[in-house]
Design a protein around this motif. Structure first.
Motif, PDB file in Angstrom:
ATOM      1  N   HIS A 249       0.828  -1.215   0.000  1.00  0.00           N
ATOM      2  CA  HIS A 249       0.000   0.000   0.000  1.00  0.00           C
ATOM      3  C   HIS A 249       0.861   1.263   0.000  1.00  0.00           C
ATOM      4  N   SER A 250       2.223   1.038   0.007  1.00  0.00           N
ATOM      5  CA  SER A 250       3.073   2.220   0.295  1.00  0.00           C
ATOM      6  C   SER A 250       3.101   3.191  -0.894  1.00  0.00           C
ATOM      7  N   GLU A 251       3.005   2.675  -2.115  1.00  0.00           N
ATOM      8  CA  GLU A 251       3.056   3.547  -3.307  1.00  0.00           C
ATOM      9  C   GLU A 251       1.869   3.205  -4.216  1.00  0.00           C
ATOM     10  N   PRO A 252       1.336   4.176  -4.960  1.00  0.00           N
ATOM     11  CA  PRO A 252       0.267   3.825  -5.917  1.00  0.00           C
ATOM     12  C   PRO A 252       0.825   2.851  -6.957  1.00  0.00           C
ATOM     13  N   ILE A 253       0.060   1.868  -7.303  1.00  0.00           N
ATOM     14  CA  ILE A 253       0.520   0.865  -8.289  1.00  0.00           C
ATOM     15  C   ILE A 253       0.466   1.468  -9.696  1.00  0.00           C
ATOM     16  N   PRO A 254       1.527   1.294 -10.510  1.00  0.00           N
ATOM     17  CA  PRO A 254       1.505   1.799 -11.897  1.00  0.00           C
ATOM     18  C   PRO A 254       0.340   1.174 -12.673  1.00  0.00           C
ATOM     19  N   LYS A 255      -0.289   1.964 -13.554  1.00  0.00           N
ATOM     20  CA  LYS A 255      -1.495   1.531 -14.268  1.00  0.00           C
ATOM     21  C   LYS A 255      -1.288   0.223 -15.033  1.00  0.00           C
ATOM     22  N   ASP A 256      -0.130   0.102 -15.700  1.00  0.00           N
ATOM     23  CA  ASP A 256       0.055  -1.096 -16.537  1.00  0.00           C
ATOM     24  C   ASP A 256       0.269  -2.342 -15.675  1.00  0.00           C
ATOM     25  N   LEU A 257       0.864  -2.127 -14.491  1.00  0.00           N
ATOM     26  CA  LEU A 257       1.059  -3.270 -13.573  1.00  0.00           C
ATOM     27  C   LEU A 257      -0.289  -3.677 -12.980  1.00  0.00           C
ATOM     28  N   LEU A 258      -1.126  -2.683 -12.643  1.00  0.00           N
ATOM     29  CA  LEU A 258      -2.472  -2.988 -12.117  1.00  0.00           C
ATOM     30  C   LEU A 258      -3.247  -3.786 -13.153  1.00  0.00           C
ATOM     31  N   LYS A 259      -3.156  -3.368 -14.413  1.00  0.00           N
ATOM     32  CA  LYS A 259      -3.863  -4.046 -15.504  1.00  0.00           C
ATOM     33  C   LYS A 259      -3.413  -5.507 -15.599  1.00  0.00           C
ATOM     34  N   ASP A 260      -2.118  -5.695 -15.476  1.00  0.00           N
ATOM     35  CA  ASP A 260      -1.536  -7.041 -15.594  1.00  0.00           C
ATOM     36  C   ASP A 260      -2.023  -7.940 -14.445  1.00  0.00           C
ATOM     37  N   LYS A 261      -2.037  -7.374 -13.245  1.00  0.00           N
ATOM     38  CA  LYS A 261      -2.441  -8.176 -12.078  1.00  0.00           C
ATOM     39  C   LYS A 261      -3.938  -8.474 -12.092  1.00  0.00           C
ATOM     40  N   LEU A 262      -4.727  -7.489 -12.537  1.00  0.00           N
ATOM     41  CA  LEU A 262      -6.185  -7.710 -12.596  1.00  0.00           C
ATOM     42  C   LEU A 262      -6.525  -8.768 -13.642  1.00  0.00           C
ATOM     43  N   ALA A 263      -5.764  -8.790 -14.722  1.00  0.00           N
ATOM     44  CA  ALA A 263      -6.051  -9.734 -15.820  1.00  0.00           C
ATOM     45  C   ALA A 263      -5.928 -11.181 -15.327  1.00  0.00           C
ATOM     46  N   LYS A 264      -5.051 -11.402 -14.315  1.00  0.00           N
ATOM     47  CA  LYS A 264      -4.823 -12.767 -13.825  1.00  0.00           C
ATOM     48  C   LYS A 264      -5.725 -13.141 -12.655  1.00  0.00           C
ATOM     49  N   ALA A 265      -6.374 -12.134 -12.057  1.00  0.00           N
ATOM     50  CA  ALA A 265      -6.989 -12.334 -10.733  1.00  0.00           C
ATOM     51  C   ALA A 265      -8.356 -13.013 -10.777  1.00  0.00           C
ATOM     52  N   ASP A 266      -8.468 -14.104  -9.977  1.00  0.00           N
ATOM     53  CA  ASP A 266      -9.791 -14.707  -9.721  1.00  0.00           C
ATOM     54  C   ASP A 266     -10.427 -14.035  -8.494  1.00  0.00           C
ATOM     55  N   GLY A 267      -9.535 -13.500  -7.617  1.00  0.00           N
ATOM     56  CA  GLY A 267     -10.026 -12.820  -6.415  1.00  0.00           C
ATOM     57  C   GLY A 267      -9.190 -11.569  -6.166  1.00  0.00           C
ATOM     58  N   LEU A 268      -9.828 -10.554  -5.557  1.00  0.00           N
ATOM     59  CA  LEU A 268      -9.141  -9.291  -5.253  1.00  0.00           C
ATOM     60  C   LEU A 268      -9.354  -8.982  -3.777  1.00  0.00           C
ATOM     61  N   LEU A 269      -8.252  -8.787  -3.061  1.00  0.00           N
ATOM     62  CA  LEU A 269      -8.319  -8.375  -1.650  1.00  0.00           C
ATOM     63  C   LEU A 269      -7.893  -6.913  -1.615  1.00  0.00           C
ATOM     64  N   THR A 270      -8.788  -6.042  -1.166  1.00  0.00           N
ATOM     65  CA  THR A 270      -8.504  -4.612  -1.286  1.00  0.00           C
ATOM     66  C   THR A 270      -8.969  -3.847  -0.058  1.00  0.00           C
ATOM     67  N   GLY A 271      -8.645  -2.528  -0.031  1.00  0.00           N
ATOM     68  CA  GLY A 271      -9.124  -1.666   1.053  1.00  0.00           C
ATOM     69  C   GLY A 271     -10.212  -0.786   0.499  1.00  0.00           C
ATOM     70  N   GLY A 272      -9.831   0.367  -0.069  1.00  0.00           N
ATOM     71  CA  GLY A 272     -10.873   1.286  -0.543  1.00  0.00           C
ATOM     72  C   GLY A 272     -10.833   1.527  -2.037  1.00  0.00           C
ATOM     73  N   ARG A 273     -10.094   0.685  -2.816  1.00  0.00           N
ATOM     74  CA  ARG A 273     -10.017   0.950  -4.270  1.00  0.00           C
ATOM     75  C   ARG A 273     -11.406   0.930  -4.891  1.00  0.00           C
ATOM     76  N   LYS A 274     -11.690   1.882  -5.787  1.00  0.00           N
ATOM     77  CA  LYS A 274     -12.988   1.980  -6.458  1.00  0.00           C
ATOM     78  C   LYS A 274     -13.181   0.763  -7.344  1.00  0.00           C
ATOM     79  N   ILE A 275     -14.221  -0.027  -7.061  1.00  0.00           N
ATOM     80  CA  ILE A 275     -14.498  -1.239  -7.845  1.00  0.00           C
ATOM     81  C   ILE A 275     -15.621  -0.880  -8.816  1.00  0.00           C
ATOM     82  N   ASN A 276     -15.243  -0.347  -9.996  1.00  0.00           N
ATOM     83  CA  ASN A 276     -16.251   0.099 -10.967  1.00  0.00           C
ATOM     84  C   ASN A 276     -16.122  -0.683 -12.269  1.00  0.00           C
ATOM     85  N   ALA A 277     -16.981  -0.364 -13.223  1.00  0.00           N
ATOM     86  CA  ALA A 277     -17.011  -1.116 -14.495  1.00  0.00           C
ATOM     87  C   ALA A 277     -15.651  -1.053 -15.196  1.00  0.00           C
ATOM     88  N   GLU A 278     -15.018   0.117 -15.141  1.00  0.00           N
ATOM     89  CA  GLU A 278     -13.711   0.280 -15.816  1.00  0.00           C
ATOM     90  C   GLU A 278     -12.684  -0.716 -15.250  1.00  0.00           C
TER      91      GLU A 278
END
Ligand code: 8YV
Length: 321
Positions: free
Chosen positions: A29-58
């Motif tokens: 949580h120490s630094e904002p995740i770079p957009k392309d890395l977030l995209k890469d991690k989301l593409a693989k994810a069956d589950g997401l463990l998060t705090g307050g990240r906006k979970i929207n259609a985008e």
């Protein structure tokens, strides 16, 4: 094994628990995740463990495999329920484990604002204490005062218990629905919102942020409050009209405020609240103790793993059940 993206710093034992049944991708949580890395991690994810990240259609468009979003929070206003429902994605939160910790902080805000703790602490530390100060140092009594709780959920009941049995306060509440069990076991009385606002010495706003509670407390509501009353917000900044609160404080419509949440967080260093000695400003620390945050992280991990291993998680949010 399913793949989980852990989008939050969590205790090692919680990560080890998840790793027993899932592959882990993570970002602390120490630094904002770079957009392309977030995209890469989301593409693989069956589950997401998060705090307050906006979970929207985008975001969900980038996560075609996603089955469950597990939030380490009791509030879930960051969930776009419609977008998640359309995709059959489970959403879970972490109720119960933080009730007492948040309720303790609500009382800290009531007491700290009433007796001007932060203001007078600075006064002593700046060497301003004069033994002839007398009533300049006076605050407001909390014991036997009248408390109004807006939002009598699990945390509201914990606040009422502290106020009634710890400070012999007279407690009334406003809630979307009546709470007869709370009335029975805690001796609290239901009141319509306007009556609560006009008749209480302290008002604590605990309602979750929903379309119905957005800006629930605005100029009209602040004007109903007694000029000697103190307003405490420990829910979400968006449950009030913040400009109306600033105006009420500047005009003496109310005597003070104790705040843990703001429309924009972190609150701007030039925000008017930070220049008001009768406003106690805390950095959204309602659930922020080691034990409680560990308990929340473990509960969120249990929600996540149960959803990914063919079980029904214990804390699916109401609108996605
Ligand atoms: C979280 C919160 O507790 O629980 C909530 O709804 O308000 C938050 O403070 C915190 O962000 C831990 O995830």
């Amino acid at each position: 094994k399913p793949t989980v993206f852990i989008d939050r710093t969590i205790p090692v034992d919680v990560e080890a628990y998840i790793a027993e049944s899932c592959e882990i991708e993570k970002w602390d949580h120490s630094e904002p995740i770079p957009k392309d890395l977030l995209k890469d991690k989301l593409a693989k994810a069956d589950g997401l463990l998060t705090g307050g990240r906006k979970i929207n259609a985008e975001l969900l468009e980038q996560a075609p495999r996603l089955k469950v979003v597990s939030s380490i929070s009791v509030g879930y206003n960051h969930f776009d329920i419609t977008a998640m429902k359309q995709r059959g994605i489970i959403g879970t939160n972490t109720p119960h484990v933080l009730n007492d910790t948040v309720a303790d902080l609500a009382l800290a805000l009531i007491l700290g604002t009433a007796r001007r703790v932060a203001e007078l602490d600075r006064y002593v530390k700046e060497g301003l204490w004069n033994p002839r100060d007398g009533e300049k140092l006076f605050g407001k009594d909390v014991h036997h005062a009248k408390l109004g709780i807006i939002g009598m959920g699990r945390i509201g009941e914990a606040v009422a218990r502290r106020a009634k049995f710890g400070f012999e306060m007279d407690v009334i509440y406003y809630n979307r629905s009546r709470k007869p069990e709370a009335e029975e076991k805690l001796g609290v009385r239901y009141a319509e919102l306007n009556e609560l606002l006009a008749s209480t010495d302290f008002i604590v706003l605990l309602a979750p942020l929903t379309p119905e509670t957005t800006r629930l407390i605005g100029r009209k509501e602040f004007q109903l409050m007694k000029p000697s009353s103190i307003f405490v917000n420990i829910s979400r900044g968006q449950t009030i009209d913040e400009a109306a609160l600033i105006e009420a404080l500047q005009q003496g419509t109310i005597a003070g405020a104790g705040l843990d949440v703001y429309e924009k967080e972190p609150v701007d260093v030039n925000h008017p609240f930070l220049k008001m000695p009768n406003v106690l400003t805390l950095p959204h620390i309602g659930s922020a103790t080691t034990q409680t945050r560990n308990d929340m992280a473990m509960l969120a991990a249990q929600n996540l793993v149960s959803a990914l291993t063919g079980h029904i998680p214990p804390n699916i949010v109401e609108e996605l059940k």
